[in-house]
Design an enzyme around this catalytic site. Sequence first.
Site, mmCIF file in Angstrom:
data_model
loop_
_atom_site.group_PDB
_atom_site.id
_atom_site.type_symbol
_atom_site.label_atom_id
_atom_site.label_comp_id
_atom_site.label_asym_id
_atom_site.label_seq_id
_atom_site.Cartn_x
_atom_site.Cartn_y
_atom_site.Cartn_z
ATOM 1 N N ARG A 240 -0.612 -8.823 13.362
ATOM 2 C CA ARG A 240 -1.194 -7.804 12.469
ATOM 3 C C ARG A 240 -2.070 -8.466 11.410
ATOM 4 O O ARG A 240 -3.108 -7.926 11.030
ATOM 5 C CB ARG A 240 -0.071 -6.989 11.811
ATOM 6 C CG ARG A 240 0.605 -6.038 12.791
ATOM 7 C CD ARG A 240 1.975 -5.602 12.327
ATOM 8 N NE ARG A 240 1.968 -4.855 11.089
ATOM 9 C CZ ARG A 240 3.032 -4.724 10.296
ATOM 10 N NH1 ARG A 240 4.179 -5.315 10.610
ATOM 11 N NH2 ARG A 240 2.953 -4.008 9.213
ATOM 12 N N ARG B 187 11.317 -1.589 11.037
ATOM 13 C CA ARG B 187 10.208 -1.267 11.944
ATOM 14 C C ARG B 187 10.087 -2.310 13.042
ATOM 15 O O ARG B 187 10.258 -3.495 12.807
ATOM 16 C CB ARG B 187 8.889 -1.195 11.148
ATOM 17 C CG ARG B 187 8.623 0.179 10.612
ATOM 18 C CD ARG B 187 7.495 0.232 9.629
ATOM 19 N NE ARG B 187 6.255 -0.417 10.062
ATOM 20 C CZ ARG B 187 5.131 -0.363 9.351
ATOM 21 N NH1 ARG B 187 5.095 0.305 8.209
ATOM 22 N NH2 ARG B 187 4.041 -0.969 9.775
ATOM 23 N N ARG C 95 11.861 -5.513 4.769
ATOM 24 C CA ARG C 95 11.610 -4.084 4.561
ATOM 25 C C ARG C 95 12.576 -3.221 5.376
ATOM 26 O O ARG C 95 12.846 -3.484 6.543
ATOM 27 C CB ARG C 95 10.177 -3.733 4.975
ATOM 28 C CG ARG C 95 9.968 -2.213 4.981
ATOM 29 C CD ARG C 95 8.535 -1.806 5.043
ATOM 30 N NE ARG C 95 7.839 -2.335 6.200
ATOM 31 C CZ ARG C 95 6.527 -2.263 6.357
ATOM 32 N NH1 ARG C 95 5.776 -1.703 5.426
ATOM 33 N NH2 ARG C 95 5.941 -2.764 7.422
ATOM 34 N N LYS D 180 0.843 -1.217 0.000
ATOM 35 C CA LYS D 180 0.000 0.000 0.000
ATOM 36 C C LYS D 180 0.875 1.263 0.000
ATOM 37 O O LYS D 180 0.653 2.173 -0.784
ATOM 38 C CB LYS D 180 -0.918 0.027 1.241
ATOM 39 C CG LYS D 180 -1.834 -1.182 1.352
ATOM 40 C CD LYS D 180 -2.733 -1.096 2.566
ATOM 41 C CE LYS D 180 -2.009 -1.088 3.901
ATOM 42 N NZ LYS D 180 -1.289 -2.337 4.234
ATOM 43 N N ARG E 28 -9.751 1.172 8.635
ATOM 44 C CA ARG E 28 -9.359 -0.197 8.968
ATOM 45 C C ARG E 28 -10.465 -0.949 9.690
ATOM 46 O O ARG E 28 -10.296 -2.116 10.012
ATOM 47 C CB ARG E 28 -8.137 -0.159 9.898
ATOM 48 C CG ARG E 28 -6.825 -0.228 9.172
ATOM 49 C CD ARG E 28 -5.750 -0.034 10.199
ATOM 50 N NE ARG E 28 -4.610 -0.853 9.985
ATOM 51 C CZ ARG E 28 -3.522 -0.459 9.312
ATOM 52 N NH1 ARG E 28 -3.471 0.723 8.777
ATOM 53 N NH2 ARG E 28 -2.499 -1.262 9.192
HETATM 54 P P1 AP5 Z 1 4.873 -1.561 1.820
HETATM 55 O O1 AP5 Z 1 4.543 -0.752 0.612
HETATM 56 O O2 AP5 Z 1 5.576 -0.902 2.946
HETATM 57 O O3 AP5 Z 1 3.563 -2.341 2.327
HETATM 58 P P2 AP5 Z 1 2.298 -1.799 3.148
HETATM 59 O O4 AP5 Z 1 1.104 -2.482 2.602
HETATM 60 O O5 AP5 Z 1 2.290 -0.297 3.181
HETATM 61 O O6 AP5 Z 1 2.671 -2.418 4.550
HETATM 62 P P3 AP5 Z 1 2.542 -1.819 6.033
HETATM 63 O O7 AP5 Z 1 3.244 -2.835 6.901
HETATM 64 O O8 AP5 Z 1 3.062 -0.418 6.113
HETATM 65 O O9 AP5 Z 1 1.034 -1.846 6.249
HETATM 66 P P4 AP5 Z 1 0.277 -1.865 7.575
HETATM 67 O O10 AP5 Z 1 -1.100 -1.601 7.137
HETATM 68 O O11 AP5 Z 1 0.467 -3.086 8.407
HETATM 69 O O12 AP5 Z 1 1.035 -0.758 8.438
HETATM 70 P P5 AP5 Z 1 0.724 0.750 8.747
HETATM 71 O O13 AP5 Z 1 2.006 1.474 8.729
HETATM 72 O O14 AP5 Z 1 -0.400 1.259 7.936
HETATM 73 O O15 AP5 Z 1 5.741 -2.816 1.312
HETATM 74 C C1 AP5 Z 1 6.287 -3.744 2.238
HETATM 75 C C2 AP5 Z 1 7.673 -4.193 1.756
HETATM 76 O O16 AP5 Z 1 7.521 -4.919 0.521
HETATM 77 C C3 AP5 Z 1 8.649 -3.046 1.445
HETATM 78 O O17 AP5 Z 1 9.944 -3.455 1.789
HETATM 79 C C4 AP5 Z 1 8.555 -2.859 -0.081
HETATM 80 O O18 AP5 Z 1 9.771 -2.373 -0.619
HETATM 81 C C5 AP5 Z 1 8.259 -4.292 -0.535
HETATM 82 N N1 AP5 Z 1 7.413 -4.358 -1.726
HETATM 83 C C6 AP5 Z 1 6.316 -3.583 -2.009
HETATM 84 N N2 AP5 Z 1 5.772 -3.958 -3.181
HETATM 85 C C7 AP5 Z 1 6.526 -5.011 -3.643
HETATM 86 C C8 AP5 Z 1 6.451 -5.819 -4.800
HETATM 87 N N3 AP5 Z 1 5.511 -5.653 -5.726
HETATM 88 N N4 AP5 Z 1 7.371 -6.806 -4.948
HETATM 89 C C9 AP5 Z 1 8.345 -7.002 -4.020
HETATM 90 N N5 AP5 Z 1 8.471 -6.247 -2.899
HETATM 91 C C10 AP5 Z 1 7.561 -5.253 -2.715
HETATM 92 O O19 AP5 Z 1 0.179 0.655 10.249
HETATM 93 C C11 AP5 Z 1 1.029 0.292 11.320
HETATM 94 C C12 AP5 Z 1 0.235 0.275 12.618
HETATM 95 O O20 AP5 Z 1 -0.322 1.583 12.878
HETATM 96 C C13 AP5 Z 1 -0.980 -0.665 12.651
HETATM 97 O O21 AP5 Z 1 -0.608 -1.984 12.984
HETATM 98 C C14 AP5 Z 1 -1.836 0.005 13.743
HETATM 99 O O22 AP5 Z 1 -1.347 -0.276 15.025
HETATM 100 C C15 AP5 Z 1 -1.632 1.499 13.478
HETATM 101 N N6 AP5 Z 1 -2.616 2.054 12.540
HETATM 102 C C16 AP5 Z 1 -2.368 2.570 11.289
HETATM 103 N N7 AP5 Z 1 -3.505 2.984 10.717
HETATM 104 C C17 AP5 Z 1 -4.491 2.749 11.599
HETATM 105 C C18 AP5 Z 1 -5.904 2.937 11.559
HETATM 106 N N8 AP5 Z 1 -6.518 3.455 10.473
HETATM 107 N N9 AP5 Z 1 -6.628 2.548 12.629
HETATM 108 C C19 AP5 Z 1 -6.038 2.028 13.722
HETATM 109 N N10 AP5 Z 1 -4.708 1.811 13.839
HETATM 110 C C20 AP5 Z 1 -3.942 2.177 12.766
#
Ligand code: AP5
Length: 223
Positions: A177, A166, A133, A19, A94
């Site tokens: 997660r 992270r 990552r 994402k 979410r």
């Molecule tokens: P990346 O693009 O970073 O993936 P992502 O889907 O953004 O993964 P996240 O782990 O950031 O998502 P998340 O939803 O768990 O975390 P968030 O930060 O939102 O890609 C991942 C890796 O793969 C990278 O190394 C990239 O280079 C690689 N990659 C990408 N595409 C690729 C491809 N096609 N091929 C190969 N490699 C590839 O949330 C974190 C925490 O915050 C949550 O757990 C929660 O506690 C809190 N939080 C955030 N938002 C909310 C909300 N709305 N409500 C409540 N709590 C929240």
Amino acid sequence: MTDEGAVRVLLLGPPGAGKGTQAKLLREEFGACQVSTGDILRRAAAERSPLGEKAAALMAKGELVPDGLMIELVAERLRRDDCLAGFILDGFPRTLDQAEGLEGILEAMGSKLDCVFSIRVPHDVIILRLEGRRSCKVCGALYHLVSQPPPRSGVCDRCGGELYQREDDRVETIRARLRVYEAQTAPLIDHYRKKGLLKEIDGVGSVEEIRGRMLQALGEVGA
Ligand code: AP5
């Protein structure tokens, strides 16, 4: 494009689906703002603000930050001027309550979503992606030790910042997660399908291939 030339999309998908990677590319493509709730919370945690202190403990366990806080935070962010040119929501909503909160925010702004992408990636691929990552502490650029390695180990080639892993990217927290995603976020896929907004994207392939699939889908919805 929409009437005002702005693109307004939401990216749904499990942790590690790509994402953040795709949101950055869409932001560059359309000049829209990227609203990444994970990035906002991590910044708040680094600054040790009251929100950050509360969020940090929940994030470390892979749990969600309470809906009320998140809705308030996104409402404030979407009202800033840089979102007039469109927005890419990355990591919000979410839960169904957050989705309803978003509908209220957009209605009050006289705005609406053009499209919701659901990015599908199998769990074994997710684990490999998240374990490898690395993110830049300064500019937030994303790398992967195998698929997108930085030219200089541990250093961001865009800004020279330090790369870090992270805290929630340890296998046990990744599994927590994923459970939270299946229980609380995956029901949004049906929610948006019923509204006719859903576009399913196969998230396996190169970053460029997935970007191409999204741009093609946006073309189909006229965005
Ligand atoms: P990346 O693009 O970073 O993936 P992502 O889907 O953004 O993964 P996240 O782990 O950031 O998502 P998340 O939803 O768990 O975390 P968030 O930060 O939102 O890609 C991942 C890796 O793969 C990278 O190394 C990239 O280079 C690689 N990659 C990408 N595409 C690729 C491809 N096609 N091929 C190969 N490699 C590839 O949330 C974190 C925490 O915050 C949550 O757990 C929660 O506690 C809190 N939080 C955030 N938002 C909310 C909300 N709305 N409500 C409540 N709590 C929240």
